[in-house]
Motif scaffolding. Structure first.
Motif, PDB file in Angstrom:
ATOM      1  N   ILE A   1       0.818  -1.219   0.000  1.00  0.00           N
ATOM      2  CA  ILE A   1       0.000   0.000   0.000  1.00  0.00           C
ATOM      3  C   ILE A   1       0.853   1.271   0.000  1.00  0.00           C
ATOM      4  O   ILE A   1       0.642   2.145  -0.848  1.00  0.00           O
ATOM      5  N   PRO A   2       1.839   1.401   0.906  1.00  0.00           N
ATOM      6  CA  PRO A   2       2.616   2.648   0.884  1.00  0.00           C
ATOM      7  C   PRO A   2       3.287   2.914  -0.455  1.00  0.00           C
ATOM      8  O   PRO A   2       3.208   4.026  -0.986  1.00  0.00           O
ATOM      9  N   SER A   3       3.923   1.899  -1.036  1.00  0.00           N
ATOM     10  CA  SER A   3       4.622   2.157  -2.295  1.00  0.00           C
ATOM     11  C   SER A   3       3.628   2.415  -3.419  1.00  0.00           C
ATOM     12  O   SER A   3       3.906   3.210  -4.322  1.00  0.00           O
ATOM     13  N   THR A   4       2.466   1.763  -3.359  1.00  0.00           N
ATOM     14  CA  THR A   4       1.455   2.042  -4.382  1.00  0.00           C
ATOM     15  C   THR A   4       1.040   3.506  -4.322  1.00  0.00           C
ATOM     16  O   THR A   4       0.944   4.182  -5.359  1.00  0.00           O
ATOM     17  N   ILE A   5       0.817   3.994  -3.089  1.00  0.00           N
ATOM     18  CA  ILE A   5       0.405   5.395  -2.947  1.00  0.00           C
ATOM     19  C   ILE A   5       1.489   6.315  -3.480  1.00  0.00           C
ATOM     20  O   ILE A   5       1.220   7.271  -4.209  1.00  0.00           O
ATOM     21  N   ARG A   6       2.743   6.002  -3.166  1.00  0.00           N
ATOM     22  CA  ARG A   6       3.823   6.877  -3.620  1.00  0.00           C
ATOM     23  C   ARG A   6       4.011   6.816  -5.126  1.00  0.00           C
ATOM     24  O   ARG A   6       4.446   7.769  -5.755  1.00  0.00           O
ATOM     25  N   MET A   7       3.696   5.666  -5.731  1.00  0.00           N
ATOM     26  CA  MET A   7       3.810   5.560  -7.187  1.00  0.00           C
ATOM     27  C   MET A   7       2.637   6.250  -7.876  1.00  0.00           C
ATOM     28  O   MET A   7       2.769   6.770  -8.985  1.00  0.00           O
ATOM     29  N   THR A   8       1.475   6.200  -7.219  1.00  0.00           N
ATOM     30  CA  THR A   8       0.274   6.739  -7.852  1.00  0.00           C
ATOM     31  C   THR A   8       0.266   8.259  -7.874  1.00  0.00           C
ATOM     32  O   THR A   8      -0.186   8.869  -8.841  1.00  0.00           O
ATOM     33  N   THR A   9       0.785   8.877  -6.789  1.00  0.00           N
ATOM     34  CA  THR A   9       0.643  10.332  -6.649  1.00  0.00           C
ATOM     35  C   THR A   9       1.163  11.127  -7.847  1.00  0.00           C
ATOM     36  O   THR A   9       0.415  11.915  -8.415  1.00  0.00           O
ATOM     37  N   PRO A  10       2.430  10.930  -8.267  1.00  0.00           N
ATOM     38  CA  PRO A  10       2.884  11.730  -9.420  1.00  0.00           C
ATOM     39  C   PRO A  10       2.068  11.455 -10.670  1.00  0.00           C
ATOM     40  O   PRO A  10       1.735  12.375 -11.419  1.00  0.00           O
ATOM     41  N   LEU A  11       1.711  10.162 -10.865  1.00  0.00           N
ATOM     42  CA  LEU A  11       0.893   9.822 -12.033  1.00  0.00           C
ATOM     43  C   LEU A  11      -0.449  10.536 -11.963  1.00  0.00           C
ATOM     44  O   LEU A  11      -0.945  11.075 -12.959  1.00  0.00           O
ATOM     45  N   GLY A  12      -1.027  10.548 -10.750  1.00  0.00           N
ATOM     46  CA  GLY A  12      -2.348  11.149 -10.585  1.00  0.00           C
ATOM     47  C   GLY A  12      -2.335  12.625 -10.939  1.00  0.00           C
ATOM     48  O   GLY A  12      -3.193  13.098 -11.689  1.00  0.00           O
ATOM     49  N   PHE A  13      -1.333  13.348 -10.425  1.00  0.00           N
ATOM     50  CA  PHE A  13      -1.242  14.777 -10.746  1.00  0.00           C
ATOM     51  C   PHE A  13      -1.125  14.974 -12.254  1.00  0.00           C
ATOM     52  O   PHE A  13      -1.846  15.776 -12.850  1.00  0.00           O
ATOM     53  N   ALA A  14      -0.191  14.238 -12.857  1.00  0.00           N
ATOM     54  CA  ALA A  14       0.039  14.427 -14.296  1.00  0.00           C
ATOM     55  C   ALA A  14      -1.201  14.060 -15.093  1.00  0.00           C
ATOM     56  O   ALA A  14      -1.564  14.751 -16.050  1.00  0.00           O
ATOM     57  N   ALA A  15      -1.877  12.987 -14.688  1.00  0.00           N
ATOM     58  CA  ALA A  15      -3.058  12.560 -15.432  1.00  0.00           C
ATOM     59  C   ALA A  15      -4.161  13.608 -15.315  1.00  0.00           C
ATOM     60  O   ALA A  15      -4.821  13.942 -16.304  1.00  0.00           O
ATOM     61  N   LEU A  16      -4.346  14.158 -14.111  1.00  0.00           N
ATOM     62  CA  LEU A  16      -5.364  15.205 -13.949  1.00  0.00           C
ATOM     63  C   LEU A  16      -5.033  16.399 -14.836  1.00  0.00           C
ATOM     64  O   LEU A  16      -5.914  16.981 -15.482  1.00  0.00           O
ATOM     65  N   GLY A  17      -3.744  16.752 -14.878  1.00  0.00           N
ATOM     66  CA  GLY A  17      -3.329  17.839 -15.762  1.00  0.00           C
ATOM     67  C   GLY A  17      -3.637  17.515 -17.208  1.00  0.00           C
ATOM     68  O   GLY A  17      -4.191  18.339 -17.943  1.00  0.00           O
ATOM     69  N   GLY A  18      -3.305  16.280 -17.601  1.00  0.00           N
ATOM     70  CA  GLY A  18      -3.565  15.864 -18.974  1.00  0.00           C
ATOM     71  C   GLY A  18      -5.041  15.943 -19.316  1.00  0.00           C
ATOM     72  O   GLY A  18      -5.414  16.332 -20.419  1.00  0.00           O
ATOM     73  N   ILE A  19      -5.900  15.627 -18.325  1.00  0.00           N
ATOM     74  CA  ILE A  19      -7.343  15.668 -18.584  1.00  0.00           C
ATOM     75  C   ILE A  19      -7.787  17.101 -18.895  1.00  0.00           C
ATOM     76  O   ILE A  19      -8.538  17.335 -19.844  1.00  0.00           O
ATOM     77  N   TYR A  20      -7.289  18.065 -18.119  1.00  0.00           N
ATOM     78  CA  TYR A  20      -7.663  19.467 -18.391  1.00  0.00           C
ATOM     79  C   TYR A  20      -7.289  19.853 -19.813  1.00  0.00           C
ATOM     80  O   TYR A  20      -8.067  20.453 -20.546  1.00  0.00           O
ATOM     81  N   SER A  21      -6.044  19.517 -20.185  1.00  0.00           N
ATOM     82  CA  SER A  21      -5.570  19.924 -21.497  1.00  0.00           C
ATOM     83  C   SER A  21      -6.354  19.229 -22.602  1.00  0.00           C
ATOM     84  O   SER A  21      -6.801  19.861 -23.553  1.00  0.00           O
ATOM     85  N   GLU A  22      -6.525  17.930 -22.471  1.00  0.00           N
ATOM     86  CA  GLU A  22      -7.164  17.189 -23.548  1.00  0.00           C
ATOM     87  C   GLU A  22      -8.655  17.487 -23.617  1.00  0.00           C
ATOM     88  O   GLU A  22      -9.252  17.471 -24.686  1.00  0.00           O
ATOM     89  N   ARG A  23      -9.273  17.764 -22.469  1.00  0.00           N
ATOM     90  CA  ARG A  23     -10.693  18.128 -22.480  1.00  0.00           C
ATOM     91  C   ARG A  23     -10.905  19.445 -23.203  1.00  0.00           C
ATOM     92  O   ARG A  23     -11.959  19.693 -23.762  1.00  0.00           O
ATOM     93  N   SER A  24      -9.884  20.318 -23.168  1.00  0.00           N
ATOM     94  CA  SER A  24     -10.037  21.586 -23.882  1.00  0.00           C
ATOM     95  C   SER A  24      -9.605  21.447 -25.340  1.00  0.00           C
ATOM     96  O   SER A  24      -9.610  22.422 -26.077  1.00  0.00           O
ATOM     97  N   GLY A  25      -9.223  20.240 -25.737  1.00  0.00           N
ATOM     98  CA  GLY A  25      -8.958  19.994 -27.148  1.00  0.00           C
ATOM     99  C   GLY A  25      -7.505  20.063 -27.554  1.00  0.00           C
ATOM    100  O   GLY A  25      -7.196  20.068 -28.737  1.00  0.00           O
ATOM    101  N   VAL A  26      -6.581  20.146 -26.589  1.00  0.00           N
ATOM    102  CA  VAL A  26      -5.168  20.197 -26.943  1.00  0.00           C
ATOM    103  C   VAL A  26      -4.495  18.896 -26.505  1.00  0.00           C
ATOM    104  O   VAL A  26      -4.485  18.567 -25.318  1.00  0.00           O
ATOM    105  N   ILE A  27      -3.940  18.167 -27.475  1.00  0.00           N
ATOM    106  CA  ILE A  27      -3.227  16.932 -27.148  1.00  0.00           C
ATOM    107  C   ILE A  27      -1.970  17.304 -26.371  1.00  0.00           C
ATOM    108  O   ILE A  27      -1.242  18.217 -26.757  1.00  0.00           O
TER     109      ILE A  27
END
Lengths: 281, 361
Positions: free
Chosen positions: A7-33
């Motif tokens: 669990i601890p390592s999963t959380i630590r691995m997920t966090t950076p991915l989660g931030f980047a993915a959320l960022g990617g969603i904003y960009s791609e939802r507005s139509g920019v790859i």
């Protein structure tokens, strides 16, 4: 070693991915790859280490990291939105630029201070950024899908003309989307650097692309996207733990194979924003 | 009188040609000049003499046949990846998967070269063919996914990159690793599967120079691609699908089929970049041997305006940069990241300039 220990390592691995993915969603939802997530994360991590080394304060490091992330996202935004440049090419270019600059101006290899940690019962002690992921995920979900504001951001991604009929500027919303991706992805990078306390060349090691995979796997939705990150984070923590004797290459390709399957529509229904990557001519 | 007329005509002709070139290619030329000026400026800011930088580039790249041979050696894989990207782009496809395709191609060539003992005249073409087929298969998958399911080829080629790297890494570390070795590489391929060095039969290139037959193959590929794109039916179909898929469909061309074979062809050419390394240089498969050739290929294709000859010229520039980066690092103490960062800026400014150029027309 059991799954509980992961669990601890999963959380630590997920966090950076989660931030980047959320960022990617904003960009791609507005139509920019946004293929530049990798570069944005890298420059965020770099900014964090440089900022912390020069000022001695982790908060300033976070600040510098986010600032550099915004700057790089702005380059992407100006090139793609103002000049209508090919979004994939600029994305790749920003990744190259980030690798080049961080190599040219490598910070001293010394331990830097980490970000403040919060202790919670049961879950354990983590950097406060970890707890920010679910909060940002929920607010993003509400923002994108329950407010007129989010409707407009998504309209920018669904059609090149829709916002024009409301006499709104599509470009402004896209700028916002891309800059949000810069902020969030660079926070992800800051977490990476603060977690290991140093910067090394290419330390993001393809995490930006995994985050991009999570955006697609999560069907461009914040909650599903972070859930996908959790799955991919679990896979990479298994890789570290060497549990069950699965070759780590198999675990490494899980996100990529799953994304290809989902994108092909073999399982579930993948529906990218209709005007993703399209610019009015 | 007659001679004067010819001279005047010739000079007018060259003048027109140069003006045409400037008109068509000014974004490329401007971005390239900007790149070199920027590098000089950075050196000035570091308190070094920028002139020293330019002379180092010149000396390290052109001062002897040996040096220039090394430049061409560095150019070879970039020609292949640049051509691969350019051919895809002509059809409106982005092949970002060159990195994966060349890894797979290199591995396939290594396996054939390691285990099949045949005379050289059979083994070399066989290795090259197998590498092309492997790369083509790797490239065709995103093509099929695009044609059948409409999945974006960019995402799929990126994902296939990671899968290829992981797959070859797995095979190299757990199945085919050279016995009693720590380095993740395979055993050497047979002598018969190796491409000979140009120094062996061209007198003024030293025998130790790494330049090998793969460069000749690359040059042939450039010419073949040019002929293919311009003068064959398939080249026409390819360009038509890229420019106007609706027109192509109306004209009886199935865009899906074209997309699949173009991606396969593109992957096959990218696979040749792996051949250049395995059969021409290392004679074995080394894990993650490619230093971002697939991604540099995008820059090469862009700078070369997706034209085979342009790709050749652009590959030469990037090959030169790759070659001199080491000398710049050693002699002037400038990290090679400077070139990478410059490349990134070059690409971004280039795509913006190209847009401006298009608008002004």
């Amino acid at each position: 070693m059991t799954i509980i220990d992961l669990i601890p390592s999963t959380i630590r691995m997920t966090t950076p991915l989660g931030f980047a993915a959320l960022g990617g969603i904003y960009s791609e939802r507005s139509g920019v790859i946004n293929i530049a997530l990798e570069g944005l994360m890298l420059i965020g991590a770099y900014g964090y280490v440089v900022g912390t080394q020069t000022t001695g304060s982790a908060w300033m490091g976070l600040f510098v990291g986010i600032g550099l992330g915004i700057l790089f996202a702005l380059i992407h935004a100006v090139a793609t939105i103002t000049f209508h440049a090919e979004q994939i090419v600029t994305g790749v270019a920003i990744n190259i630029l980030a690798i080049g600059i961080t190599d040219y101006l490598t910070p001293a290899y010394e331990r830097v201070e980490g970000l403040p940690e919060w202790k919670l019962p049961v879950i354990g002690t983590y950097s406060f950024l970890v707890f920010l992921v679910p909060i940002i995920m929920l607010t993003s979900h509400i923002l994108l899908f329950k407010t007129p504001w989010g409707l407009r951001l998504r309209a920018a991604g669904e059609s090149t003309e829709a916002l024009k009929t409301l006499s709104l500027s599509r470009a402004n919303w896209q700028f916002f989307g891309v800059i949000m991706s810069g902020i969030l992805a660079s926070i992800g990078g800051c977490f990476l650097a603060s977690d290991v306390h140093y910067f090394s060349e290419g330390m993001t090691a393809g995490r930006g692309y995994v985050a991009l995979a999570a955006v697609i796997f999560g069907n461009w939705r914040p909650i599903f996207g972070v859930a996908a990150c959790l799955l991919f984070g679990f896979a990479s923590s298994l890789e570290l733990a060497d549990l069950w004797n699965i070759p780590d290459q198999v675990l490494k390709i899980i996100p990529h194979v799953l994304t290809m399957i989902v994108l092909a529509g073999l399982v579930g229904k993948s529906r990218p924003p209709a005007a993703l990557g399209k610019m009015e001519s | 009188m007659n001679i004067r007329l010819i001279v005047v005509k010739l000079s007018i002709y060259t003048f027109i040609q140069i003006r045409k070139l400037l008109n068509n290619c000014y974004p490329q030329l401007l971005a390239t000049c900007g790149f070199f000026l920027l590098c000089g400026l950075v050196l000035l800011l570091r308190g070094q003499n920028p002139l020293e930088f330019y002379t180092t580039i010149f000396v390290s790249g052109f001062s002897s046949f040996d040096e220039f041979g090394s430049v061409l050696f560095n150019t070879t894989p970039l020609i292949f990846t640049g051509l691969a990207v350019a051919i895809g782009y002509k059809c409106g496809l982005f092949n970002i998967g060159c990195e994966g395709q060349l890894n797979v191609g290199a591995f396939a060539a290594t396996l054939v070269g390691m285990y099949l003992y045949l005379p050289s005249i059979l083994l070399v073409p066989l290795c090259i063919g197998i590498a092309m087929i492997a790369g083509a298969m790797w490239g065709a998958v995103p093509g099929i996914l695009k044609a059948k399911f409409g999945a974006h080829e960019v995402i799929n080629t990126i994902m296939m990159n990671f899968i290829a790297v992981a797959l070859t890494n797995f095979l190299v570390t757990s199945v085919f690793q050279e016995p009693n070795q720590m380095i993740p590489h395979t055993s050497q391929i047979y002598e018969n599967a190796r491409l000979s060095r140009l120094g062996n039969y061209i007198p003024f290139i030293p025998k130790t120079n790494l330049l090998n037959d793969s460069f000749i193959i690359a040059c042939v590929c450039v010419v073949l691609c040019y002929i293919f794109l311009k003068y064959t039916r398939w080249g026409y179909e390819l360009r038509l699908v890229g420019n106007a898929p609706d027109v192509a469909a109306y004209g009886g061309i199935n865009p899906g089929v074209v997309i699949i074979w173009v991606m396969a062809l593109s992957g096959g050419i990218a696979g040749l970049a792996g051949v250049a390394d395995v059969m021409g240089y290392r004679y074995r498969f080394l894990d993650s041997f490619s230093s971002g050739w697939g991604f540099t290929g995008i820059a090469v294709a862009l700078l070369g305006r997706n034209h085979p000859f342009g790709v050749f010229a652009a590959a030469l520039l990037f090959g030169l940069l790759n070659k001199v980066a080491l000398d710049i690092e050693l002699l002037l103490n400038v990290p090679r990241g400077l070139f990478l960062a410059g490349q990134g800026l070059l690409i971004i400014s280039l795509v913006c300039l190209e847009r401006i150029q298009k608008k002004n027309r």
